[in-house]
Write a protein that holds these residues in place. Structure first.
Motif, mmCIF file in Angstrom:
data_model
loop_
_atom_site.group_PDB
_atom_site.id
_atom_site.type_symbol
_atom_site.label_atom_id
_atom_site.label_comp_id
_atom_site.label_asym_id
_atom_site.label_seq_id
_atom_site.Cartn_x
_atom_site.Cartn_y
_atom_site.Cartn_z
ATOM 1 N N LYS A 181 -4.674 1.348 8.603
ATOM 2 C CA LYS A 181 -3.813 2.452 9.041
ATOM 3 C C LYS A 181 -2.931 2.944 7.891
ATOM 4 O O LYS A 181 -2.798 4.149 7.663
ATOM 5 C CB LYS A 181 -2.944 1.994 10.210
ATOM 6 N N ARG A 182 -2.363 2.002 7.158
ATOM 7 C CA ARG A 182 -1.500 2.386 6.029
ATOM 8 C C ARG A 182 -2.320 3.048 4.917
ATOM 9 O O ARG A 182 -1.869 4.024 4.300
ATOM 10 C CB ARG A 182 -0.786 1.146 5.489
ATOM 11 N N ALA A 183 -3.532 2.548 4.674
ATOM 12 C CA ALA A 183 -4.392 3.157 3.660
ATOM 13 C C ALA A 183 -4.674 4.612 4.007
ATOM 14 O O ALA A 183 -4.671 5.488 3.119
ATOM 15 C CB ALA A 183 -5.694 2.371 3.539
ATOM 16 N N ARG A 184 -4.900 4.888 5.274
ATOM 17 C CA ARG A 184 -5.180 6.263 5.681
ATOM 18 C C ARG A 184 -3.950 7.153 5.490
ATOM 19 O O ARG A 184 -4.059 8.323 5.129
ATOM 20 C CB ARG A 184 -5.630 6.293 7.148
ATOM 21 N N GLU A 185 -2.767 6.589 5.722
ATOM 22 C CA GLU A 185 -1.543 7.375 5.568
ATOM 23 C C GLU A 185 -1.342 7.838 4.135
ATOM 24 O O GLU A 185 -0.791 8.924 3.898
ATOM 25 C CB GLU A 185 -0.339 6.537 6.019
ATOM 26 N N ILE A 217 0.879 -1.180 0.000
ATOM 27 C CA ILE A 217 0.000 0.000 0.000
ATOM 28 C C ILE A 217 0.911 1.222 0.000
ATOM 29 O O ILE A 217 1.620 1.489 0.977
ATOM 30 C CB ILE A 217 -0.929 0.001 1.224
ATOM 31 N N ASN A 218 0.906 1.970 -1.093
ATOM 32 C CA ASN A 218 1.851 3.086 -1.232
ATOM 33 C C ASN A 218 1.137 4.336 -1.729
ATOM 34 O O ASN A 218 -0.091 4.371 -1.803
ATOM 35 C CB ASN A 218 2.991 2.682 -2.158
ATOM 36 N N GLU A 219 1.924 5.333 -2.077
ATOM 37 C CA GLU A 219 1.350 6.629 -2.458
ATOM 38 C C GLU A 219 0.501 6.572 -3.726
ATOM 39 O O GLU A 219 -0.308 7.473 -3.987
ATOM 40 C CB GLU A 219 2.468 7.668 -2.635
ATOM 41 N N LYS A 220 0.643 5.505 -4.511
ATOM 42 C CA LYS A 220 -0.169 5.348 -5.717
ATOM 43 C C LYS A 220 -1.488 4.604 -5.448
ATOM 44 O O LYS A 220 -2.351 4.548 -6.315
ATOM 45 C CB LYS A 220 0.619 4.595 -6.787
ATOM 46 N N THR A 221 -1.625 4.039 -4.271
ATOM 47 C CA THR A 221 -2.796 3.218 -3.950
ATOM 48 C C THR A 221 -4.037 4.091 -3.787
ATOM 49 O O THR A 221 -4.031 5.080 -3.051
ATOM 50 C CB THR A 221 -2.569 2.418 -2.655
ATOM 51 N N LYS A 222 -5.109 3.692 -4.461
ATOM 52 C CA LYS A 222 -6.377 4.427 -4.370
ATOM 53 C C LYS A 222 -7.437 3.653 -3.586
ATOM 54 O O LYS A 222 -8.367 4.248 -3.043
ATOM 55 C CB LYS A 222 -6.909 4.721 -5.774
ATOM 56 N N LEU A 223 -7.300 2.327 -3.555
ATOM 57 C CA LEU A 223 -8.314 1.503 -2.883
ATOM 58 C C LEU A 223 -7.648 0.259 -2.314
ATOM 59 O O LEU A 223 -6.813 -0.366 -2.971
ATOM 60 C CB LEU A 223 -9.410 1.078 -3.859
ATOM 61 N N VAL A 224 -8.067 -0.113 -1.093
ATOM 62 C CA VAL A 224 -7.635 -1.365 -0.468
ATOM 63 C C VAL A 224 -8.889 -2.161 -0.144
ATOM 64 O O VAL A 224 -9.771 -1.682 0.570
ATOM 65 C CB VAL A 224 -6.822 -1.093 0.815
ATOM 66 N N ALA A 225 -8.988 -3.374 -0.697
ATOM 67 C CA ALA A 225 -10.156 -4.242 -0.478
ATOM 68 C C ALA A 225 -9.752 -5.375 0.446
ATOM 69 O O ALA A 225 -8.837 -6.154 0.141
ATOM 70 C CB ALA A 225 -10.663 -4.791 -1.809
ATOM 71 N N LEU A 226 -10.437 -5.477 1.576
ATOM 72 C CA LEU A 226 -10.099 -6.451 2.613
ATOM 73 C C LEU A 226 -11.324 -7.255 3.009
ATOM 74 O O LEU A 226 -12.451 -6.758 2.964
ATOM 75 C CB LEU A 226 -9.571 -5.732 3.860
ATOM 76 N N GLY A 227 -11.098 -8.487 3.411
ATOM 77 C CA GLY A 227 -12.167 -9.300 3.981
ATOM 78 C C GLY A 227 -12.037 -9.319 5.485
ATOM 79 O O GLY A 227 -10.932 -9.453 6.028
ATOM 80 N N MET A 228 -13.144 -9.185 6.196
ATOM 81 C CA MET A 228 -13.085 -9.170 7.656
ATOM 82 C C MET A 228 -12.830 -10.558 8.239
ATOM 83 O O MET A 228 -12.238 -10.683 9.315
ATOM 84 C CB MET A 228 -14.382 -8.603 8.227
#
Length: 413
Positions: A194-198, A167-178
């Motif tokens: 947390k990283r997505a928010r950063e 997950i880096n500065e180019k990331t626009k979406l992170v899809a996760l399963g709970m």
């Protein structure tokens, strides 16, 4: 803040079972035992009654000037309010659809309009394809790069060691399963969120398998797009999307020009399953019926504690019993990793589908085999070539006797 206090109470299993008409089924002269809940739970009598009641009174489409139309709008409003309490969201953030998969495809298509070639999205190796393929198709259409959070094959959890690079500065979406619908692992979302928010990325979470077994708080868990399905928690086949308002307002779904342009209705393409929507509130209030508190949300939270305690007790006994059978291989994370009451296993000398046939025909136990659409996980763990897993899922209507019957049936192999 409402604090949930667990009380030592006896789970009212007999009362629970009277609320599920399907449990009266007899197969091969024995009561059917349903262990297929992860694929779809049995339906609550109150939901069935609400569905049939809506249809018997006379259904109608929306925006009419007559009572049955007004009543339909009220049914939808009440369902949204119930979902809002269930997931801790706003009622105007709740949209309904045919199922989680259909909603995710629609959201992905709409969201993709905001992305550009060279942007990146992140998916995981553990997820059900419904939280993978819609994003992959969108990425292909828009020229996006896809990165994967891998599975730790030894721990059977997501490997978050390199999450800051994935997950880096180019990331626009992170899809996760709970939670994994195949092996039951409850995923620790915090490092990825947390990283997505950063980096300013959106977070989409598949809660389909989690919602029947654990309380959800979308805002506390910091999720933008939350998806689940009512037929996994004792109601009808309806999908739910709860999208954070600031994201929803800018979403431009593919829809008819004459359909609403305001949220949440703009995501609900075509006439909805109004009779099915009528069955949502009773399914949610089933959880609240076990709890205490002044509000429905408070009752839901404390109700979950009672259900979790009962289900986990049954699951613990099932895992223990299966682990003592030499031919059985359990696919599960370590004891210190939280899990849903879902047990994936294999039996040496038998294809998983063969085990399920024997369970049904000789023991009247209904369960399923395969990769359960978590096909990447099945590939990574190298079980797809041998037919996947047998999956036993527990629900609050299962009993200790059924668990012992299941263990004895596998031991007989």
């Amino acid at each position: 803040m409402f604090i949930v206090k667990s009380t030592e109470t006896i789970f009212p299993i007999d009362k629970v079972r009277t609320q599920f008409p399907a449990l009266e089924r007899v197969y091969k002269e024995r009561p059917a035992a349903y262990f297929d809940g992860p694929g779809g739970s049995q339906v609550l009598l109150q939901s069935i009654t609400a569905i049939s009641g809506y249809m018997q009174r006379g259904g109608a489409n929306l925006h009419g000037t007559f009572p049955s139309s007004w009543e339909t709008e009220q049914v939808i409003t009440e369902a949204r309010e119930a979902v809002a309490d269930f997931l801790n969201v706003q009622a105007n953030e709740v949209a309904f659809g045919a199922n989680m998969t259909t909603l995710t495809i629609g959201i992905a298509n709409a969201l993709g309009k905001q992305f550009n070639a060279g942007d990146e999205i992140v998916v995981t190796e553990m997820d059900h394809r419904a939280n993978v393929d819609p994003w992959l198709m969108m990425a292909e259409d828009r020229g996006l790069t896809v990165r994967w959070i891998p599975v730790d094959k030894e721990k059977l959890t997501l490997d978050m060691q390199n999450v800051n690079a994935i997950i880096n500065e180019k990331t626009k979406l992170v899809a996760l399963g709970m939670a994994s619908n195949a092996i039951g692992t409850i995923v620790d979302l915090e490092p990825a969120v947390k990283r997505a928010r950063e980096v300013g990325a959106l977070v989409a979470a598949d809660a389909v398998h989690a919602v029947p077994h654990m309380p959800i708080d979308r805002d506390q868990q910091d999720i933008d797009i939350l998806l689940c399905s009512v037929y996994k928690f004792f109601g009808p086949h309806i999908g739910i999307a709860a999208i954070r308002e600031n994201v929803f307002k800018d979403l431009v779904p593919y829809k008819l020009t004459t359909s609403p342009s305001y949220y949440p209705d703009k995501l609900e393409t075509g006439t909805q399953n109004h009779e099915g929507i009528a069955g949502i509130r009773p399914a949610i209030e089933f959880f609240a019926s076990f709890g205490e508190g002044e509000t429905r949300r408070e009752k839901i939270l404390s109700g979950y504690l009672e259900i979790e305690k009962y289900e986990n007790g049954l699951a613990g006994r099932l895992r223990e019993g299966l682990s003592q059978i030499d031919k059985v291989t359990l696919w599960q994370a370590a004891d210190d990793v939280p899990k849903t009451p879902t047990i994936a296993f294999q039996v040496a000398g038998y294809a998983p589908s063969e085990v399920c046939v024997i369970l049904a025909e000789e023991h009247s136990i209904f369960t399923a085999a395969g990769h359960f659409y978590a096909s990447t996980l099945g590939d990574v763990l190298d079980v797809n070539r041998t037919g996947g897993w047998v999956r036993a899922g527990l629900a609050p209507y299962n009993t200790e006797e059924e668990v012992e019957r299941f263990i004895n049936a596998i031991a007989a192999l």
